[in-house]
Every structure is written in C-alpha cells, then in structure tokens.
Enzyme design. Structure first.
Site, short mmCIF file in Angstrom:
data_model
loop_
_atom_site.label_atom_id
_atom_site.label_comp_id
_atom_site.label_asym_id
_atom_site.label_seq_id
_atom_site.Cartn_x
_atom_site.Cartn_y
_atom_site.Cartn_z
N ARG A 12 0.82 -1.20 0.00
CA ARG A 12 0.00 0.00 0.00
C ARG A 12 0.87 1.27 0.00
NH1 ARG A 12 -4.07 2.92 3.16
NH2 ARG A 12 -5.59 3.64 1.61
N SER A 13 2.15 1.11 0.16
CA SER A 13 3.04 2.26 0.30
C SER A 13 3.62 2.68 -1.05
CB SER A 13 4.19 1.89 1.25
OG SER A 13 5.28 2.78 1.11
#
Length: 213
Positions: A12-13
């Site tokens: 998700r980063s």
C-alpha cells in the site's frame, strides 16, 4: 558469512514501490543478502494511527508521492483499486479487505521461493505504475510471471501454509528495529527509513567494505 539487509515493505506504500528498483541495484552492487519482509500497512493493523484527524498528512503524501516518482523517472498513478479499501475523506477502513491480505501473503510466499524482491518489483509496478484495474483479468498473474513465479501455485501455497505468522514476525522485527514505517531497511540493527535513505544505506555498506569489486 554474507551479511543481510532486511527490507520492511508494504504493497500500500507508494514509497515502497519507489524504492524497489534501487533495492535490486543495491543487491547487485554489494555483497549482501537482501531479505524481503512484507508487512501490513498501518491503515489495516492500526486503524486511524496514520492520518488521525489531520488532513495535512494525507494531502502532503498525495503531493509528494507524485513529485518523487517524477524525480526518479518512474511511471506512477494512484492504484485502482486501492490495495486497502479505505475512504480517504473520512479515513474509515472497511472491515472486508479483499486485496491487501492476499498481496502481503503472496509477498511472503515469493520470499520463501527466493524471489521476494522480484515479485515486489513487478507487482508494485502494476499496482502503482498507472494501470487501472490491476486486479482484473490476467494482469496480476502476468506480473507475477515476470518475476519467474506462478500465481496459481502461490495462491495454493499460502492456502496450505498460512503466511500470517511470518507477517506478524516481520512486524515484530520492524518494531524492534526502532522504526514503524515503510520502507525501512535494516542493516546490522541500524534502521534506514524511507525511499530517500537508500543512498545513506549504500554509504553505510560501502564503509563496511561490502561493495562488489
């Protein structure tokens, strides 16, 4: 004995995506083992901790991730769908998360097979590189194949051998390193947080005499 760089990383980063090519180069340039250790994003494991009630944080990240990708010359687009189902206006995180647990488990399985970084590189490029509907059709399977892996085999493997204990162990190791965010690279107990600290890590490895001749 070959020394190890642990890489704590999240699908998700955006900054995890942005550091991955540099991690592959680091592995090529230095006599170290780079161990890929995926963790769940803060939005899932500690709901509300990342942004809280302050909208400035999310506004800054949305600005900076695009700018940083342009600086690095990497393709970039906000994921569609987001690996974490979350309302970015209220920051409410949905109970059902159909993507992030599977992706993180697949990352663990890729590392079990010795191709963690390759998996991260190709799958993150699919998710963050501006391709809409990354989860549709054969797109994910094709990205996994570029890493020399088979998606169906990996899905079967994580169904048979639950990756959750390894994900928990990765999180505990990240906590013990002295940092909490991703990407964090740890060498000999020293954490290097953020995509923009890869050069500092290279400097440290060079000081240790680990550059390949």
């Amino acid at each position: 004995m070959t020394k190890t760089v642990d890489v704590f990383w999240s699908f998700r980063s955006p900054y995890s995506y942005l550091v991955t090519p540099a991690l592959l180069k680091l592995r090529d340039d230095f006599d170290v083992s780079v161990r890929f250790r995926p963790v769940l994003p803060i939005a899932v494991r500690a709901k509300g901790e990342l942004f809280g009630d302050d909208p400035r944080r999310v506004r800054y990240i949305l600005l900076d991730m695009v700018r940083r990708a342009e600086f690095l010359g990497m393709p970039f687009g906000r994921p569609s769908p987001d690996p974490v189902v979350q309302d970015l206006k209220t920051f409410e995180v949905a109970e059902e998360q159909p993507y992030i647990h599977r992706l993180t488990g697949l990352g663990v399985e890729a590392e079990r097979r010795g191709k963690g970084l390759e998996f991260a590189y190709h799958v993150a490029a699919l998710i963050w590189g501006g391709t809409p509907g990354w989860n549709e059709g054969d797109r994910l399977a094709d990205a996994v194949a570029k890493a020399g892996l088979d998606l169906a085999e990996m899905d079967a493997a994580i169904a048979a051998n639950d990756p959750a204990p390894e994900i928990d162990a990765n999180q505990a190791a990240l906590d013990a390193s002295g940092h909490w965010g991703v990407p964090t690279m740890v060498f000999e107990g020293e954490p290097f947080f953020g995509q923009d600290r890869i050069e500092t890590l290279r400097w440290r490895l060079g000081k240790e005499g680990l550059a390949k001749q």
